[in-house]
Design an enzyme around this catalytic site. Structure first.
Site, PDB file in Angstrom:
ATOM      1  N   ASN A  23       0.808  -1.215   0.000  1.00  0.00           N
ATOM      2  CA  ASN A  23       0.000   0.000   0.000  1.00  0.00           C
ATOM      3  C   ASN A  23       0.843   1.267   0.000  1.00  0.00           C
ATOM      4  O   ASN A  23       0.309   2.369  -0.098  1.00  0.00           O
ATOM      5  CB  ASN A  23      -0.960   0.004   1.196  1.00  0.00           C
ATOM      6  CG  ASN A  23      -2.075  -1.007   1.024  1.00  0.00           C
ATOM      7  OD1 ASN A  23      -2.362  -1.449  -0.091  1.00  0.00           O
ATOM      8  ND2 ASN A  23      -2.701  -1.389   2.122  1.00  0.00           N
ATOM      9  N   ARG A  93      -7.593  -1.916  -7.761  1.00  0.00           N
ATOM     10  CA  ARG A  93      -8.155  -0.620  -7.425  1.00  0.00           C
ATOM     11  C   ARG A  93      -7.100   0.489  -7.419  1.00  0.00           C
ATOM     12  O   ARG A  93      -7.384   1.630  -7.768  1.00  0.00           O
ATOM     13  CB  ARG A  93      -8.831  -0.697  -6.057  1.00  0.00           C
ATOM     14  CG  ARG A  93      -9.436   0.615  -5.686  1.00  0.00           C
ATOM     15  CD  ARG A  93     -10.358   0.579  -4.500  1.00  0.00           C
ATOM     16  NE  ARG A  93     -10.957   1.881  -4.369  1.00  0.00           N
ATOM     17  CZ  ARG A  93     -11.984   2.299  -5.076  1.00  0.00           C
ATOM     18  NH1 ARG A  93     -12.535   1.505  -5.950  1.00  0.00           N
ATOM     19  NH2 ARG A  93     -12.465   3.517  -4.925  1.00  0.00           N
ATOM     20  N   CYS A 117     -10.470  -5.482  -4.587  1.00  0.00           N
ATOM     21  CA  CYS A 117     -11.298  -6.224  -3.633  1.00  0.00           C
ATOM     22  C   CYS A 117     -12.722  -5.692  -3.612  1.00  0.00           C
ATOM     23  O   CYS A 117     -12.948  -4.486  -3.693  1.00  0.00           O
ATOM     24  CB  CYS A 117     -10.718  -6.107  -2.221  1.00  0.00           C
ATOM     25  SG  CYS A 117      -9.242  -7.089  -1.953  1.00  0.00           S
ATOM     26  N   VAL A 124     -14.890   6.682  -6.021  1.00  0.00           N
ATOM     27  CA  VAL A 124     -13.740   7.472  -6.476  1.00  0.00           C
ATOM     28  C   VAL A 124     -14.106   8.950  -6.603  1.00  0.00           C
ATOM     29  O   VAL A 124     -13.323   9.725  -7.134  1.00  0.00           O
ATOM     30  CB  VAL A 124     -13.211   6.949  -7.834  1.00  0.00           C
ATOM     31  CG1 VAL A 124     -12.706   5.526  -7.703  1.00  0.00           C
ATOM     32  CG2 VAL A 124     -14.284   7.038  -8.912  1.00  0.00           C
ATOM     33  N   LEU A 126     -14.108  11.348  -4.507  1.00  0.00           N
ATOM     34  CA  LEU A 126     -13.192  12.287  -3.859  1.00  0.00           C
ATOM     35  C   LEU A 126     -11.993  12.585  -4.753  1.00  0.00           C
ATOM     36  O   LEU A 126     -11.499  13.720  -4.778  1.00  0.00           O
ATOM     37  CB  LEU A 126     -12.722  11.732  -2.512  1.00  0.00           C
ATOM     38  CG  LEU A 126     -13.790  11.679  -1.410  1.00  0.00           C
ATOM     39  CD1 LEU A 126     -13.274  10.900  -0.212  1.00  0.00           C
ATOM     40  CD2 LEU A 126     -14.204  13.090  -0.996  1.00  0.00           C
TER      41      LEU A 126
END
EC number: 2.5.1.7
Length: 421
Positions: A23, A93, A117, A124, A126
Protein backbone atom coordinates in the site's frame (compact mmCIF):
# COMPACT_ATOMS: atom_id res chain seq x y z
CA UNK A 1 -6.88 -21.93 -9.99
CA UNK A 2 -4.26 -22.48 -7.24
CA UNK A 3 -5.25 -23.66 -3.78
CA UNK A 4 -3.53 -23.84 -0.39
CA UNK A 5 -3.64 -26.96 1.76
CA UNK A 6 -2.82 -26.46 5.45
CA UNK A 7 -2.42 -29.18 8.06
CA UNK A 8 -3.08 -27.37 11.33
CA UNK A 9 -2.11 -27.82 14.95
CA UNK A 10 1.56 -26.76 14.76
CA UNK A 11 2.95 -23.88 16.83
CA UNK A 12 4.76 -21.38 14.65
CA UNK A 13 8.38 -20.83 15.68
CA UNK A 14 11.18 -19.04 13.86
CA UNK A 15 12.32 -15.89 12.11
CA UNK A 16 11.26 -14.30 8.81
CA UNK A 17 11.81 -11.06 6.92
CA UNK A 18 8.92 -8.65 6.29
CA UNK A 19 8.44 -7.37 2.74
CA UNK A 20 7.98 -3.83 1.51
CA UNK A 21 4.48 -2.41 1.92
CA UNK A 22 2.16 -2.95 -1.04
CA UNK A 23 0.00 0.00 0.00
CA UNK A 24 3.08 2.22 -0.08
CA UNK A 25 4.76 0.72 -3.15
CA UNK A 26 1.74 1.23 -5.44
CA UNK A 27 1.31 5.00 -4.90
CA UNK A 28 5.09 5.48 -5.01
CA UNK A 29 5.24 3.68 -8.35
CA UNK A 30 2.40 5.90 -9.60
CA UNK A 31 4.32 8.97 -8.42
CA UNK A 32 7.32 8.05 -10.59
CA UNK A 33 5.21 9.31 -13.53
CA UNK A 34 5.70 12.83 -12.12
CA UNK A 35 9.48 12.76 -12.63
CA UNK A 36 11.18 13.88 -15.82
CA UNK A 37 14.33 11.82 -15.12
CA UNK A 38 14.71 8.14 -14.10
CA UNK A 39 13.66 7.08 -10.59
CA UNK A 40 14.63 3.86 -8.77
CA UNK A 41 12.26 2.35 -6.20
CA UNK A 42 13.69 -0.34 -3.88
CA UNK A 43 12.21 -2.93 -1.49
CA UNK A 44 9.20 -3.64 -3.71
CA UNK A 45 7.20 -6.70 -2.65
CA UNK A 46 6.87 -9.48 -5.23
CA UNK A 47 3.08 -9.29 -5.59
CA UNK A 48 0.49 -9.54 -8.34
CA UNK A 49 -0.63 -5.92 -7.87
CA UNK A 50 2.95 -4.66 -8.26
CA UNK A 51 3.35 -6.74 -11.42
CA UNK A 52 0.07 -5.33 -12.74
CA UNK A 53 1.20 -1.73 -12.11
CA UNK A 54 4.49 -2.39 -13.91
CA UNK A 55 2.58 -4.02 -16.78
CA UNK A 56 0.33 -0.94 -16.92
CA UNK A 57 3.44 1.23 -17.28
CA UNK A 58 4.57 -0.99 -20.16
CA UNK A 59 1.22 -0.55 -21.92
CA UNK A 60 1.65 3.22 -21.60
CA UNK A 61 5.07 3.11 -23.25
CA UNK A 62 7.11 3.37 -20.05
CA UNK A 63 9.62 0.51 -19.87
CA UNK A 64 10.61 -0.15 -16.24
CA UNK A 65 13.91 -1.93 -15.61
CA UNK A 66 13.65 -4.54 -12.84
CA UNK A 67 16.61 -6.18 -11.09
CA UNK A 68 16.81 -9.45 -9.18
CA UNK A 69 16.42 -7.66 -5.82
CA UNK A 70 13.04 -6.28 -6.93
CA UNK A 71 14.20 -2.74 -7.38
CA UNK A 72 12.67 -1.02 -10.39
CA UNK A 73 13.90 1.94 -12.42
CA UNK A 74 11.16 3.99 -14.09
CA UNK A 75 11.80 6.56 -16.82
CA UNK A 76 8.48 8.24 -17.58
CA UNK A 77 9.98 10.42 -20.32
CA UNK A 78 9.23 7.58 -22.76
CA UNK A 79 5.46 7.56 -22.11
CA UNK A 80 3.45 7.15 -25.32
CA UNK A 81 -0.19 6.89 -24.25
CA UNK A 82 -2.14 8.44 -21.38
CA UNK A 83 -4.76 5.68 -21.23
CA UNK A 84 -4.97 3.10 -18.43
CA UNK A 85 -7.03 0.32 -20.07
CA UNK A 86 -9.84 -1.61 -18.42
CA UNK A 87 -8.32 -5.06 -18.89
CA UNK A 88 -5.55 -4.12 -16.44
CA UNK A 89 -7.33 -1.63 -14.21
CA UNK A 90 -10.22 -4.01 -13.51
CA UNK A 91 -8.02 -6.24 -11.36
CA UNK A 92 -6.51 -3.53 -9.16
CA UNK A 93 -8.15 -0.62 -7.42
CA UNK A 94 -4.84 1.20 -6.89
CA UNK A 95 -4.61 1.85 -10.63
CA UNK A 96 -6.73 4.98 -10.01
CA UNK A 97 -3.53 6.43 -8.50
CA UNK A 98 -2.06 7.13 -11.95
CA UNK A 99 -4.86 9.65 -12.60
CA UNK A 100 -3.46 12.55 -10.56
CA UNK A 101 0.16 12.22 -11.71
CA UNK A 102 -0.76 11.96 -15.41
CA UNK A 103 -3.08 14.99 -15.36
CA UNK A 104 -0.50 17.02 -13.41
CA UNK A 105 2.49 16.10 -15.58
CA UNK A 106 0.99 15.59 -19.04
CA UNK A 107 -2.22 17.62 -18.85
CA UNK A 108 -4.63 14.76 -19.48
CA UNK A 109 -5.46 11.16 -18.60
CA UNK A 110 -8.00 8.46 -19.36
CA UNK A 111 -8.28 5.84 -16.62
CA UNK A 112 -10.79 2.99 -16.47
CA UNK A 113 -12.89 2.84 -13.32
CA UNK A 114 -10.97 0.47 -11.04
CA UNK A 115 -11.54 -3.02 -9.68
CA UNK A 116 -9.77 -4.75 -6.77
CA UNK A 117 -11.30 -6.22 -3.63
CA UNK A 118 -15.09 -6.22 -3.43
CA UNK A 119 -15.35 -4.36 -0.11
CA UNK A 120 -18.25 -1.94 0.06
CA UNK A 121 -18.71 0.96 -2.31
CA UNK A 122 -15.24 2.60 -2.12
CA UNK A 123 -16.25 5.52 -4.38
CA UNK A 124 -13.74 7.47 -6.48
CA UNK A 125 -15.72 10.71 -6.26
CA UNK A 126 -13.19 12.29 -3.86
CA UNK A 127 -10.42 11.81 -6.44
CA UNK A 128 -12.58 13.46 -9.10
CA UNK A 129 -13.76 16.37 -6.94
CA UNK A 130 -10.22 17.05 -5.73
CA UNK A 131 -8.89 17.31 -9.29
CA UNK A 132 -11.88 19.45 -10.31
CA UNK A 133 -11.05 21.83 -7.45
CA UNK A 134 -7.62 22.21 -9.09
CA UNK A 135 -9.24 23.20 -12.39
CA UNK A 136 -9.38 19.85 -14.18
CA UNK A 137 -12.33 19.09 -16.45
CA UNK A 138 -13.49 15.54 -15.84
CA UNK A 139 -16.06 13.36 -17.58
CA UNK A 140 -17.00 9.82 -16.59
CA UNK A 141 -18.28 7.92 -19.60
CA UNK A 142 -18.06 4.41 -20.97
CA UNK A 143 -16.48 3.17 -17.74
CA UNK A 144 -13.57 5.61 -18.03
CA UNK A 145 -12.55 8.74 -16.11
CA UNK A 146 -11.41 11.28 -18.71
CA UNK A 147 -9.54 14.22 -17.20
CA UNK A 148 -7.99 17.31 -18.77
CA UNK A 149 -6.02 20.04 -17.03
CA UNK A 150 -6.73 23.71 -17.81
CA UNK A 151 -4.39 25.71 -20.02
CA UNK A 152 -1.33 26.48 -17.94
CA UNK A 153 -1.74 23.38 -15.78
CA UNK A 154 -3.49 22.46 -12.55
CA UNK A 155 -3.95 25.18 -9.93
CA UNK A 156 -3.35 24.81 -6.21
CA UNK A 157 -6.57 24.42 -4.24
CA UNK A 158 -7.96 24.22 -0.71
CA UNK A 159 -9.76 20.88 -0.54
CA UNK A 160 -11.67 19.24 2.32
CA UNK A 161 -12.22 15.46 2.23
CA UNK A 162 -15.79 14.67 3.32
CA UNK A 163 -14.56 11.27 4.47
CA UNK A 164 -11.02 10.15 5.18
CA UNK A 165 -9.64 8.51 2.03
CA UNK A 166 -6.12 7.12 1.79
CA UNK A 167 -5.99 6.80 -2.01
CA UNK A 168 -7.90 10.07 -2.39
CA UNK A 169 -5.33 11.88 -0.24
CA UNK A 170 -2.48 10.28 -2.19
CA UNK A 171 -3.90 11.09 -5.62
CA UNK A 172 -4.57 14.76 -4.87
CA UNK A 173 -1.23 15.15 -3.05
CA UNK A 174 0.61 13.82 -6.11
CA UNK A 175 -1.31 16.10 -8.47
CA UNK A 176 -0.68 19.10 -6.21
CA UNK A 177 3.08 18.48 -6.28
CA UNK A 178 3.24 19.88 -9.85
CA UNK A 179 0.30 22.32 -9.60
CA UNK A 180 0.69 26.09 -9.73
CA UNK A 181 0.63 27.54 -6.22
CA UNK A 182 -0.26 26.12 -2.83
CA UNK A 183 -2.69 23.29 -2.08
CA UNK A 184 -4.11 22.57 1.36
CA UNK A 185 -5.73 19.17 1.98
CA UNK A 186 -7.92 19.01 5.08
CA UNK A 187 -9.26 15.87 6.77
CA UNK A 188 -6.43 14.08 4.97
CA UNK A 189 -5.56 10.45 5.72
CA UNK A 190 -2.80 10.08 8.31
CA UNK A 191 -1.64 6.55 7.44
CA UNK A 192 2.12 5.78 7.41
CA UNK A 193 1.82 4.93 3.71
CA UNK A 194 0.72 8.54 3.04
CA UNK A 195 3.79 9.75 4.94
CA UNK A 196 6.01 7.40 2.92
CA UNK A 197 4.61 8.79 -0.33
CA UNK A 198 5.17 12.37 0.88
CA UNK A 199 8.77 11.50 1.78
CA UNK A 200 9.27 10.04 -1.70
CA UNK A 201 7.81 13.15 -3.36
CA UNK A 202 10.08 15.38 -1.27
CA UNK A 203 13.06 13.20 -2.22
CA UNK A 204 12.26 14.08 -5.85
CA UNK A 205 12.11 17.81 -5.06
CA UNK A 206 8.48 18.33 -4.02
CA UNK A 207 7.45 20.63 -1.16
CA UNK A 208 5.03 18.62 0.97
CA UNK A 209 4.55 19.26 4.69
CA UNK A 210 2.12 17.99 7.31
CA UNK A 211 1.90 14.37 6.12
CA UNK A 212 0.89 12.24 9.09
CA UNK A 213 -1.52 14.94 10.30
CA UNK A 214 -5.00 15.70 9.00
CA UNK A 215 -3.80 18.83 7.17
CA UNK A 216 -1.26 18.49 4.35
CA UNK A 217 0.23 21.53 2.61
CA UNK A 218 1.79 21.21 -0.84
CA UNK A 219 3.60 24.03 -2.61
CA UNK A 220 3.71 23.11 -6.28
CA UNK A 221 7.04 23.03 -8.10
CA UNK A 222 7.86 23.23 -11.82
CA UNK A 223 9.51 19.81 -12.09
CA UNK A 224 10.37 16.70 -10.12
CA UNK A 225 13.60 14.79 -10.69
CA UNK A 226 14.77 11.25 -10.22
CA UNK A 227 16.46 9.59 -7.31
CA UNK A 228 16.48 6.38 -5.30
CA UNK A 229 13.98 5.47 -2.58
CA UNK A 230 13.23 2.40 -0.43
CA UNK A 231 9.62 1.48 0.35
CA UNK A 232 8.63 1.17 4.04
CA UNK A 233 7.94 -2.27 5.59
CA UNK A 234 4.45 -3.74 5.36
CA UNK A 235 2.68 -3.19 8.70
CA UNK A 236 -0.27 -5.40 7.72
CA UNK A 237 1.95 -8.32 6.73
CA UNK A 238 3.78 -7.78 10.03
CA UNK A 239 0.52 -7.86 11.97
CA UNK A 240 -0.73 -10.93 10.12
CA UNK A 241 2.30 -13.06 11.03
CA UNK A 242 2.18 -11.83 14.64
CA UNK A 243 -1.48 -12.88 14.90
CA UNK A 244 -0.73 -16.23 13.26
CA UNK A 245 1.96 -16.90 15.87
CA UNK A 246 -0.30 -15.78 18.71
CA UNK A 247 -3.19 -17.97 17.53
CA UNK A 248 -0.95 -21.06 17.42
CA UNK A 249 0.62 -20.30 20.81
CA UNK A 250 3.99 -19.88 19.11
CA UNK A 251 6.99 -17.57 18.92
CA UNK A 252 8.21 -15.48 15.99
CA UNK A 253 10.85 -12.86 15.32
CA UNK A 254 10.09 -10.55 12.39
CA UNK A 255 13.00 -8.69 10.76
CA UNK A 256 13.04 -5.54 8.59
CA UNK A 257 9.88 -4.12 10.13
CA UNK A 258 8.92 -1.20 12.38
CA UNK A 259 6.97 -1.57 15.63
CA UNK A 260 5.97 2.10 15.64
CA UNK A 261 3.77 1.49 12.57
CA UNK A 262 1.31 -0.82 14.35
CA UNK A 263 1.08 0.20 18.00
CA UNK A 264 -2.70 -0.39 18.13
CA UNK A 265 -2.21 -3.98 16.93
CA UNK A 266 0.65 -4.69 19.35
CA UNK A 267 -1.46 -3.34 22.24
CA UNK A 268 -4.25 -5.81 21.42
CA UNK A 269 -1.81 -8.71 21.12
CA UNK A 270 -0.41 -7.93 24.57
CA UNK A 271 -4.00 -7.83 25.83
CA UNK A 272 -4.45 -11.29 24.29
CA UNK A 273 -1.55 -12.58 26.40
CA UNK A 274 1.45 -12.20 24.10
CA UNK A 275 4.92 -11.22 25.33
CA UNK A 276 6.33 -8.70 22.83
CA UNK A 277 9.84 -7.25 22.51
CA UNK A 278 10.83 -4.71 19.86
CA UNK A 279 13.94 -3.13 18.40
CA UNK A 280 14.61 -0.52 15.74
CA UNK A 281 13.88 -2.98 12.90
CA UNK A 282 12.47 -6.12 14.54
CA UNK A 283 9.56 -7.43 16.60
CA UNK A 284 9.48 -10.62 18.65
CA UNK A 285 6.27 -12.24 19.92
CA UNK A 286 6.12 -15.19 22.30
CA UNK A 287 2.89 -16.80 23.54
CA UNK A 288 4.87 -19.34 25.60
CA UNK A 289 2.50 -22.06 24.41
CA UNK A 290 -0.58 -20.45 25.94
CA UNK A 291 -4.01 -20.05 24.41
CA UNK A 292 -4.82 -16.39 23.62
CA UNK A 293 -7.48 -14.42 25.48
CA UNK A 294 -10.35 -12.87 23.48
CA UNK A 295 -10.04 -9.13 22.80
CA UNK A 296 -12.46 -6.40 21.72
CA UNK A 297 -11.52 -4.48 18.57
CA UNK A 298 -12.97 -1.40 16.87
CA UNK A 299 -11.55 -0.40 13.49
CA UNK A 300 -10.97 3.25 12.55
CA UNK A 301 -8.55 5.29 10.43
CA UNK A 302 -4.91 5.46 11.54
CA UNK A 303 -3.58 5.69 14.23
CA UNK A 304 -6.50 3.59 15.53
CA UNK A 305 -6.87 -0.14 14.90
CA UNK A 306 -6.56 -0.85 11.14
CA UNK A 307 -9.48 -2.31 9.21
CA UNK A 308 -6.97 -4.49 7.32
CA UNK A 309 -6.26 -6.41 10.57
CA UNK A 310 -9.89 -6.98 11.53
CA UNK A 311 -10.30 -10.39 9.86
CA UNK A 312 -7.10 -11.74 11.40
CA UNK A 313 -8.30 -10.83 14.91
CA UNK A 314 -11.61 -12.56 14.27
CA UNK A 315 -9.57 -15.71 13.57
CA UNK A 316 -7.61 -15.14 16.79
CA UNK A 317 -10.79 -14.66 18.83
CA UNK A 318 -12.32 -17.77 17.25
CA UNK A 319 -9.99 -20.04 19.27
CA UNK A 320 -9.38 -17.71 22.24
CA UNK A 321 -10.60 -17.95 25.83
CA UNK A 322 -13.79 -15.94 26.25
CA UNK A 323 -15.86 -13.76 23.92
CA UNK A 324 -14.64 -10.79 21.91
CA UNK A 325 -16.44 -8.24 19.75
CA UNK A 326 -15.05 -6.82 16.52
CA UNK A 327 -16.67 -3.60 15.29
CA UNK A 328 -16.00 -2.53 11.68
CA UNK A 329 -16.45 1.22 11.10
CA UNK A 330 -14.38 1.77 7.93
CA UNK A 331 -15.94 -0.50 5.28
CA UNK A 332 -19.32 -2.15 4.99
CA UNK A 333 -19.65 -5.78 3.85
CA UNK A 334 -16.31 -6.81 5.38
CA UNK A 335 -17.38 -9.92 7.31
CA UNK A 336 -17.56 -12.36 4.40
CA UNK A 337 -14.87 -14.56 5.97
CA UNK A 338 -17.08 -15.19 9.02
CA UNK A 339 -19.32 -17.65 7.19
CA UNK A 340 -16.33 -19.68 6.03
CA UNK A 341 -14.89 -19.78 9.57
CA UNK A 342 -18.22 -20.93 10.97
CA UNK A 343 -18.00 -23.89 8.58
CA UNK A 344 -14.79 -24.79 10.44
CA UNK A 345 -16.62 -24.80 13.78
CA UNK A 346 -16.18 -21.18 14.84
CA UNK A 347 -18.97 -19.50 16.81
CA UNK A 348 -19.32 -16.06 15.25
CA UNK A 349 -22.50 -14.00 15.11
CA UNK A 350 -22.70 -10.93 12.86
CA UNK A 351 -25.05 -8.10 13.87
CA UNK A 352 -24.76 -5.13 11.52
CA UNK A 353 -21.18 -3.86 11.68
CA UNK A 354 -20.30 -6.02 14.70
CA UNK A 355 -19.01 -9.59 14.89
CA UNK A 356 -19.45 -11.33 18.25
CA UNK A 357 -16.89 -14.13 18.51
CA UNK A 358 -17.13 -16.81 21.19
CA UNK A 359 -13.90 -18.76 21.34
CA UNK A 360 -13.96 -22.54 20.93
CA UNK A 361 -11.36 -25.10 22.00
CA UNK A 362 -10.50 -25.98 18.43
CA UNK A 363 -11.52 -25.52 14.81
CA UNK A 364 -11.78 -28.35 12.31
CA UNK A 365 -10.23 -28.28 8.86
CA UNK A 366 -12.64 -27.84 5.95
CA UNK A 367 -12.72 -26.64 2.35
CA UNK A 368 -13.14 -22.84 2.41
CA UNK A 369 -13.15 -20.06 -0.16
CA UNK A 370 -11.28 -16.76 0.03
CA UNK A 371 -13.44 -13.71 -0.73
CA UNK A 372 -10.96 -10.84 -0.47
CA UNK A 373 -7.35 -10.17 0.46
CA UNK A 374 -7.51 -9.90 4.25
CA UNK A 375 -10.33 -12.46 4.55
CA UNK A 376 -7.98 -14.95 2.88
CA UNK A 377 -5.28 -14.22 5.46
CA UNK A 378 -7.75 -14.90 8.27
CA UNK A 379 -8.64 -18.27 6.71
CA UNK A 380 -4.94 -19.16 6.59
CA UNK A 381 -4.70 -18.40 10.32
CA UNK A 382 -7.82 -20.48 10.97
CA UNK A 383 -6.27 -23.33 8.97
CA UNK A 384 -3.05 -23.13 11.01
CA UNK A 385 -4.93 -23.72 14.28
CA UNK A 386 -7.53 -26.20 12.97
CA UNK A 387 -7.44 -29.95 13.44
CA UNK A 388 -6.82 -31.76 10.16
CA UNK A 389 -6.54 -30.31 6.67
CA UNK A 390 -7.95 -27.01 5.44
CA UNK A 391 -8.17 -26.37 1.70
CA UNK A 392 -8.38 -22.69 0.73
CA UNK A 393 -9.70 -21.91 -2.75
CA UNK A 394 -9.39 -18.66 -4.77
CA UNK A 395 -6.04 -17.79 -3.22
CA UNK A 396 -5.29 -15.27 -5.96
CA UNK A 397 -6.66 -12.84 -3.36
CA UNK A 398 -3.78 -13.76 -1.03
CA UNK A 399 -1.23 -13.33 -3.81
CA UNK A 400 -2.41 -9.73 -4.22
CA UNK A 401 -1.11 -8.80 -0.76
CA UNK A 402 1.25 -11.41 0.71
CA UNK A 403 4.65 -12.20 -0.78
CA UNK A 404 5.48 -15.93 -0.73
CA UNK A 405 3.07 -16.62 2.13
CA UNK A 406 3.47 -20.40 2.06
CA UNK A 407 7.29 -20.20 1.97
CA UNK A 408 7.38 -17.81 4.92
CA UNK A 409 4.99 -19.95 6.95
CA UNK A 410 7.04 -23.04 6.10
CA UNK A 411 10.10 -21.27 7.55
CA UNK A 412 8.09 -20.95 10.77
CA UNK A 413 7.32 -24.67 10.78
CA UNK A 414 3.82 -24.67 9.28
CA UNK A 415 2.61 -27.55 7.13
CA UNK A 416 1.29 -25.62 4.15
CA UNK A 417 1.59 -26.19 0.42
CA UNK A 418 0.30 -24.71 -2.79
CA UNK A 419 -1.55 -26.94 -5.23
CA UNK A 420 -1.60 -25.60 -8.81
CA UNK A 421 -5.06 -25.27 -10.30
Amino acid sequence: MDKLIITGGIRLDGEIRISGAKNSALPILAATLLADTPVTVCNLPHLHDITTMIELFGRMGVQPIIDEKLSVEVDASSIKTLVAPYELVKTMRASILVLGPMVARFGEAEVALPGGCAIGSRPVDLHIRGLEAMGAKIDVEGGYIKAKAPAGGLRGAHFFFDTVSVTGTENIMMAAALANGRSVLENAAREPEVVDLANFLNAMGAKVSGAGTDTIVIDGVKRLGGGRYSVMPDRIETGTYLVAAAATGGRVRLKDTDATLLEAVLHKLVEAGAHIDTGSDWIELDMKGKRPKAVNVRTAPYPAFPTDMQAQFIALNAIAEGTGTVIETVFENRFMHVYEMNRMGAQILVEGNTAIVTGVDHLKGAPVMATDLRASASLVIAGLVAEGDTLIDRIYHIDRGYECIEEKLQLLGAKIRRVPG
